[in-house]
Design a protein around this motif. Structure first.
Motif, PDB file in Angstrom:
ATOM      1  N   ARG A  94       0.834  -1.210   0.000  1.00 31.99           N
ATOM      2  CA  ARG A  94       0.000   0.000   0.000  1.00 31.99           C
ATOM      3  C   ARG A  94       0.864   1.254   0.000  1.00 31.99           C
ATOM      4  NH1 ARG A  94      -4.283  -0.279  -2.089  1.00 31.99           N
ATOM      5  NH2 ARG A  94      -5.049  -2.340  -1.868  1.00 31.99           N
ATOM      6  N   ILE A  95       1.935   1.272   0.806  1.00 30.67           N
ATOM      7  CA  ILE A  95       2.833   2.429   0.844  1.00 30.67           C
ATOM      8  C   ILE A  95       3.480   2.626  -0.516  1.00 30.67           C
ATOM      9  CG2 ILE A  95       5.009   3.285   1.812  1.00 30.67           C
ATOM     10  CD1 ILE A  95       4.087   1.940   4.487  1.00 30.67           C
ATOM     11  N   GLY A  96       3.902   1.538  -1.144  1.00 33.29           N
ATOM     12  CA  GLY A  96       4.505   1.625  -2.479  1.00 33.29           C
ATOM     13  C   GLY A  96       3.543   2.171  -3.520  1.00 33.29           C
ATOM     14  N   MET A  97       2.282   1.720  -3.474  1.00 32.59           N
ATOM     15  CA  MET A  97       1.290   2.224  -4.422  1.00 32.59           C
ATOM     16  C   MET A  97       0.998   3.701  -4.185  1.00 32.59           C
ATOM     17  SD  MET A  97      -1.446  -0.858  -5.021  1.00 32.59           S
ATOM     18  CE  MET A  97      -1.498  -1.568  -3.391  1.00 32.59           C
ATOM     19  N   ALA A  98       0.917   4.115  -2.909  1.00 33.94           N
ATOM     20  CA  ALA A  98       0.662   5.524  -2.594  1.00 33.94           C
ATOM     21  C   ALA A  98       1.844   6.392  -3.032  1.00 33.94           C
ATOM     22  CB  ALA A  98       0.396   5.694  -1.098  1.00 33.94           C
ATOM     23  N   LYS A  99       3.050   5.893  -2.836  1.00 30.03           N
ATOM     24  CA  LYS A  99       4.246   6.628  -3.269  1.00 30.03           C
ATOM     25  C   LYS A  99       4.236   6.801  -4.788  1.00 30.03           C
ATOM     26  CE  LYS A  99       9.276   6.445  -3.226  1.00 30.03           C
ATOM     27  NZ  LYS A  99      10.454   5.661  -2.822  1.00 30.03           N
ATOM     28  N   GLY A 100       3.878   5.739  -5.495  1.00 28.61           N
ATOM     29  CA  GLY A 100       3.770   5.816  -6.954  1.00 28.61           C
ATOM     30  C   GLY A 100       2.747   6.858  -7.395  1.00 28.61           C
ATOM     31  N   ARG A 101       1.631   6.912  -6.666  1.00 30.58           N
ATOM     32  CA  ARG A 101       0.595   7.896  -6.993  1.00 30.58           C
ATOM     33  C   ARG A 101       1.112   9.308  -6.750  1.00 30.58           C
ATOM     34  NH1 ARG A 101      -4.955   7.200  -7.681  1.00 30.58           N
ATOM     35  NH2 ARG A 101      -4.232   5.217  -8.519  1.00 30.58           N
ATOM     36  N   MET A 102       1.882   9.512  -5.669  1.00 28.98           N
ATOM     37  CA  MET A 102       2.462  10.837  -5.389  1.00 28.98           C
ATOM     38  C   MET A 102       3.426  11.240  -6.502  1.00 28.98           C
ATOM     39  SD  MET A 102       1.366  12.517  -2.779  1.00 28.98           S
ATOM     40  CE  MET A 102       2.639  13.624  -2.212  1.00 28.98           C
ATOM     41  N   ILE A 103       4.213  10.308  -6.992  1.00 29.64           N
ATOM     42  CA  ILE A 103       5.139  10.596  -8.087  1.00 29.64           C
ATOM     43  C   ILE A 103       4.366  10.991  -9.335  1.00 29.64           C
ATOM     44  CG2 ILE A 103       6.835   9.544  -9.656  1.00 29.64           C
ATOM     45  CD1 ILE A 103       7.799   7.918  -7.157  1.00 29.64           C
ATOM     46  N   GLU A 104       3.266  10.292  -9.615  1.00 24.74           N
ATOM     47  CA  GLU A 104       2.423  10.622 -10.770  1.00 24.74           C
ATOM     48  C   GLU A 104       1.846  12.033 -10.661  1.00 24.74           C
ATOM     49  OE1 GLU A 104      -0.623   7.664 -10.936  1.00 24.74           O
ATOM     50  OE2 GLU A 104       0.786   6.050 -11.430  1.00 24.74           O
ATOM     51  N   LEU A 105       1.655  12.515  -9.441  1.00 22.24           N
ATOM     52  CA  LEU A 105       1.046  13.828  -9.215  1.00 22.24           C
ATOM     53  C   LEU A 105       2.084  14.948  -9.084  1.00 22.24           C
ATOM     54  CD1 LEU A 105      -1.744  12.808  -6.682  1.00 22.24           C
ATOM     55  CD2 LEU A 105      -2.017  13.370  -9.101  1.00 22.24           C
ATOM     56  N   GLN A 106       3.330  14.687  -9.441  1.00 20.45           N
ATOM     57  CA  GLN A 106       4.395  15.681  -9.297  1.00 20.45           C
ATOM     58  C   GLN A 106       4.064  16.982 -10.031  1.00 20.45           C
ATOM     59  OE1 GLN A 106       7.055  15.886  -7.367  1.00 20.45           O
ATOM     60  NE2 GLN A 106       7.495  17.893  -8.227  1.00 20.45           N
ATOM     61  N   ASP A 107       3.569  16.891 -11.274  1.00 24.15           N
ATOM     62  CA  ASP A 107       3.226  18.098 -12.029  1.00 24.15           C
ATOM     63  C   ASP A 107       2.149  18.911 -11.315  1.00 24.15           C
ATOM     64  OD1 ASP A 107       5.060  17.444 -13.965  1.00 24.15           O
ATOM     65  OD2 ASP A 107       3.582  16.612 -15.363  1.00 24.15           O
TER      66      ASP A 107
END
Length: 139
Positions: A94-107
């Protein structure tokens, strides 16, 4: 009823977890589901079927003359289930998926034209929901 076994809730025909207190009961239930499914032109995919024992012992269960694979953990409806009830793997996933989502939202996060309040609402919806999904079931 599946065979002579009462089934109270089978919401997904392609994704179900069966819980029983003995190996014999789980084999009997899986066989009954297989037989009933065949009557309805449905086939239980034994290759996708997994068995996780709470005691950690290995048992051989067969369905339709095929052996069911024994595993120590499996993913069910987005959360990782382990034979020893350890939730560490699920939490890390879950932490890994949330981190991935944060990276996707960088812009979005670096956009100075958007209000901080709006950014926080988007993060709450798109990141926290991923992180917390499944915690109600005590992953």
């Amino acid at each position: 009823m599946v065979g002579a076994i009462p089934i109270s809730n089978l919401p997904y025909a392609d994704d179900a977890a069966l819980l029983k207190t003995s190996v014999e009961d789980i084999e009997r239930l899986a066989t009954a589901i297989d037989v009933t499914g065949k009557d309805l032109n449905l086939k239980l995919n034994v290759k996708k079927t997994k068995l996780a024992q709470a005691e950690g012992k290995e048992y051989n269960i067969t369905i339709d003359r095929e052996e069911v694979e024994q595993v120590n953990h499996f993913k069910y409806l987005g959360s990782v289930k382990t034979s020893n009830a350890n939730c560490t793997a699920g939490g890390k996933a879950r932490i890994g998926m949330a981190k991935g989502r944060m990276i996707e939202l960088q812009d979005l996060r670096s956009d100075r034209n958007l209000a901080t309040e709006l950014k926080m609402k988007v993060i709450n919806i798109l990141v926290w929901s991923v992180l917390l999904h499944g915690l109600g079931g005590l992953d």
